[in-house]
Design a protein around this motif. Structure first.
Motif, PDB file in Angstrom:
ATOM      1  N   LYS A  44       0.825  -1.198   0.000  1.00  0.00           N
ATOM      2  CA  LYS A  44       0.000   0.000   0.000  1.00  0.00           C
ATOM      3  C   LYS A  44       0.866   1.258   0.000  1.00  0.00           C
ATOM      4  O   LYS A  44       1.843   1.354   0.734  1.00  0.00           O
ATOM      5  CB  LYS A  44      -0.910  -0.013   1.228  1.00  0.00           C
ATOM      6  CG  LYS A  44      -1.957   1.089   1.217  1.00  0.00           C
ATOM      7  CD  LYS A  44      -2.855   0.996   2.446  1.00  0.00           C
ATOM      8  CE  LYS A  44      -3.861   2.142   2.453  1.00  0.00           C
ATOM      9  NZ  LYS A  44      -4.700   2.118   3.669  1.00  0.00           N
ATOM     10  N   ALA A  45       0.488   2.218  -0.869  1.00  0.00           N
ATOM     11  CA  ALA A  45       1.221   3.478  -0.948  1.00  0.00           C
ATOM     12  C   ALA A  45       0.613   4.473   0.033  1.00  0.00           C
ATOM     13  O   ALA A  45      -0.518   4.902  -0.140  1.00  0.00           O
ATOM     14  CB  ALA A  45       1.147   4.025  -2.371  1.00  0.00           C
ATOM     15  N   ASN A  46       1.345   4.822   1.073  1.00  0.00           N
ATOM     16  CA  ASN A  46       0.776   5.740   2.069  1.00  0.00           C
ATOM     17  C   ASN A  46       1.793   6.715   2.655  1.00  0.00           C
ATOM     18  O   ASN A  46       1.571   7.304   3.696  1.00  0.00           O
ATOM     19  CB  ASN A  46       0.122   4.934   3.198  1.00  0.00           C
ATOM     20  CG  ASN A  46       1.121   4.032   3.909  1.00  0.00           C
ATOM     21  OD1 ASN A  46       2.305   4.046   3.591  1.00  0.00           O
ATOM     22  ND2 ASN A  46       0.645   3.251   4.865  1.00  0.00           N
ATOM     23  N   LYS A  47       2.909   6.901   1.976  1.00  0.00           N
ATOM     24  CA  LYS A  47       3.950   7.781   2.498  1.00  0.00           C
ATOM     25  C   LYS A  47       3.784   9.204   1.954  1.00  0.00           C
ATOM     26  O   LYS A  47       3.386   9.410   0.807  1.00  0.00           O
ATOM     27  CB  LYS A  47       5.338   7.256   2.111  1.00  0.00           C
ATOM     28  CG  LYS A  47       5.660   5.852   2.645  1.00  0.00           C
ATOM     29  CD  LYS A  47       5.788   5.801   4.140  1.00  0.00           C
ATOM     30  CE  LYS A  47       7.018   6.507   4.629  1.00  0.00           C
ATOM     31  NZ  LYS A  47       7.197   6.373   6.103  1.00  0.00           N
ATOM     32  N   SER A  48       4.113  10.195   2.785  1.00  0.00           N
ATOM     33  CA  SER A  48       4.137  11.596   2.365  1.00  0.00           C
ATOM     34  C   SER A  48       5.588  12.023   2.202  1.00  0.00           C
ATOM     35  O   SER A  48       6.362  11.983   3.169  1.00  0.00           O
ATOM     36  CB  SER A  48       3.449  12.481   3.411  1.00  0.00           C
ATOM     37  OG  SER A  48       2.071  12.217   3.451  1.00  0.00           O
ATOM     38  N   TYR A  49       5.922  12.412   0.973  1.00  0.00           N
ATOM     39  CA  TYR A  49       7.303  12.758   0.674  1.00  0.00           C
ATOM     40  C   TYR A  49       7.383  14.146   0.028  1.00  0.00           C
ATOM     41  O   TYR A  49       6.474  14.556  -0.692  1.00  0.00           O
ATOM     42  CB  TYR A  49       7.900  11.766  -0.334  1.00  0.00           C
ATOM     43  CG  TYR A  49       8.173  10.382   0.204  1.00  0.00           C
ATOM     44  CD1 TYR A  49       8.749  10.184   1.458  1.00  0.00           C
ATOM     45  CD2 TYR A  49       7.879   9.253  -0.573  1.00  0.00           C
ATOM     46  CE1 TYR A  49       9.018   8.908   1.928  1.00  0.00           C
ATOM     47  CE2 TYR A  49       8.150   7.967  -0.111  1.00  0.00           C
ATOM     48  CZ  TYR A  49       8.717   7.807   1.141  1.00  0.00           C
ATOM     49  OH  TYR A  49       8.986   6.542   1.608  1.00  0.00           O
TER      50      TYR A  49
END
Length: 404
Positions: free
Chosen positions: A326-331
């Motif tokens: 799952k893609a859930n990172k804030s960059y």
């Protein structure tokens, strides 16, 4: 350019293979995307049969210019260097238009010596200078005059060129006076009425408004122009949401316009031809965590891709390998240069990245390499052209020893 399973492909070549072979940052172009863009542009405007002059400022790579020339395109240039590049790439001088507000006497002399199609003028002073040079050379020089139509293209203020507060072209009253002057000159031939309202335009309505202004002005000029140069400015879908300029509606509006006048249309597209043909490969150097977000520090910087720092342009960033998690990172993707504007994009819901991972910065074919610099003494990136399963270097990576 797409994913095949987890791997990002440029035509049939894995982007990761290019990144490992040539290092990063690295510009990669798709030949077939370039071919497709040119053919689609021609098809959309086939009923008009325009002269298409590629805007060299958008991409100055000699090998790419030579490929573009093979499709029958001419060139729109804004400096003597671009003119030399276009000629070296094999583009016919009779398909070259010289634009720009500040051509020097030396540039004008060179353009006249190469017998190019048109010098598009933007001021009374420039017309006087061309006339003076033409008279001294005992030649008659074909020129166009650029109208500033005071038309808002509804795009970024930094790339708007058609409003009265912009430095480009002359207003309607001045244009009518200049037309009368040029028609009486022995050393100038008035061949073209030129206009260009801005860049990254995704709505056909500003173009329709521009055509109405042209219609009114031509009637007042009482002159038969051989060419009507409508400039370029057609935008591309940087956001990946399938938002496109309706070229068919624009073509229909032009068809109605040209029925009234026996003039050949000139276009000066750059971004719409080359913009989405390329990606910039980059590697994660460090991941710097703080309480609000993680900074992804890339080895690509504002010297490699200036558009985000210059006017807040956004380019999508993708992982070179797509993970199933799952893609859930804030960059926040940033470069290594000592400037706060050396940043590319804030992204939510990105897949987890690790140091030394590769990423793709999308749609960098226009004003990517051509705006790049050696700021912070950084060598310029290489350029790779990919066709099918084959790839070749069309511009080598600069070496530090050559810079120093």
């Amino acid at each position: 350019m797409k994913y095949s399973k987890e791997n990002f492909l440029i035509e049939n070549v894995r982007a990761e293979e290019i990144a490992k072979k040539f290092g990063t940052p690295c510009y990669c172009y798709s030949f077939n995307k370039l071919k497709d863009n040119i053919n689609k542009f021609k098809k959309n405007f086939s009923s008009i049969n325009p002269l298409i002059c590629f805007a060299v400022k958008s991409n100055t790579n000699s090998k790419l210019l030579n490929e573009i020339k093979k499709f029958g395109l001419g060139a729109d240039v804004v400096s003597v260097g671009e003119l030399m590049k276009a000629l070296k790439a094999g583009i016919s001088s009779k398909k070259i238009v010289f634009s720009g507000v500040g051509k020097t006497s030396e540039e004008i002399k060179y353009a006249i010596s190469k017998d190019i199609l048109l010098i598009n003028t933007e001021s009374q002073s420039e017309i006087f200078e061309i006339e003076r040079i033409a008279k001294s050379l005992k030649k008659k020089v074909n020129i166009g005059i650029r109208l500033n139509p005071n038309t808002d293209a509804k795009t970024l203020s930094q790339i708007s060129t058609g409003k009265k507060e912009n430095k480009f072209g002359v207003d309607e009253k001045k244009l009518i006076d200049l037309v009368a002057y040029v028609k009486s000159s022995r050393n100038l031939g008035l061949k073209c009425l030129s206009v260009h309202i801005g860049s990254q335009i995704l709505n056909h309505k500003p173009y329709e408004k521009m055509l109405k202004v042209l219609d009114r002005v031509i009637k007042k000029c009482d002159h038969n122009f051989d060419y009507i140069d409508l400039g370029g400015g057609m935008g591309i879908d940087y956001e990946g949401v399938n938002k496109k300029l309706n070229l068919k509606k624009y073509a229909q509006a032009i068809q109605k316009f040209v029925k009234k006048y026996n003039s050949k249309i000139i276009f000066e597209p750059g971004r719409s031809i080359i913009g989405n043909t390329a990606v910039l490969l980059s590697k994660v150097i460090y991941i710097k965590k703080n309480s609000q977000k993680d900074f992804i520090i890339l080895d690509a910087a504002m010297n490699d891709l200036m558009r985000p720092a210059l006017y807040g342009a956004k380019h999508r960033i993708l992982p070179i390998k797509k993970l199933k998690q799952k893609a859930n990172k804030s960059y926040e993707f940033v470069g290594p240069i000592c400037e706060s504007t050396d940043k590319f994009l804030n992204v939510n819901n990105f897949q987890k990245l690790n140091e030394k991972d590769f990423v793709i910065i999308c749609d960098v074919g226009a004003y990517g390499m051509s705006l790049s610099s050696n700021y912070n003494m950084r060598p310029k990136a290489p350029e790779i052209l990919i066709q099918g399963s084959k790839f070749k270097v069309i511009n080598k990576r600069q070496k530090l020893k050559d810079l120093i």
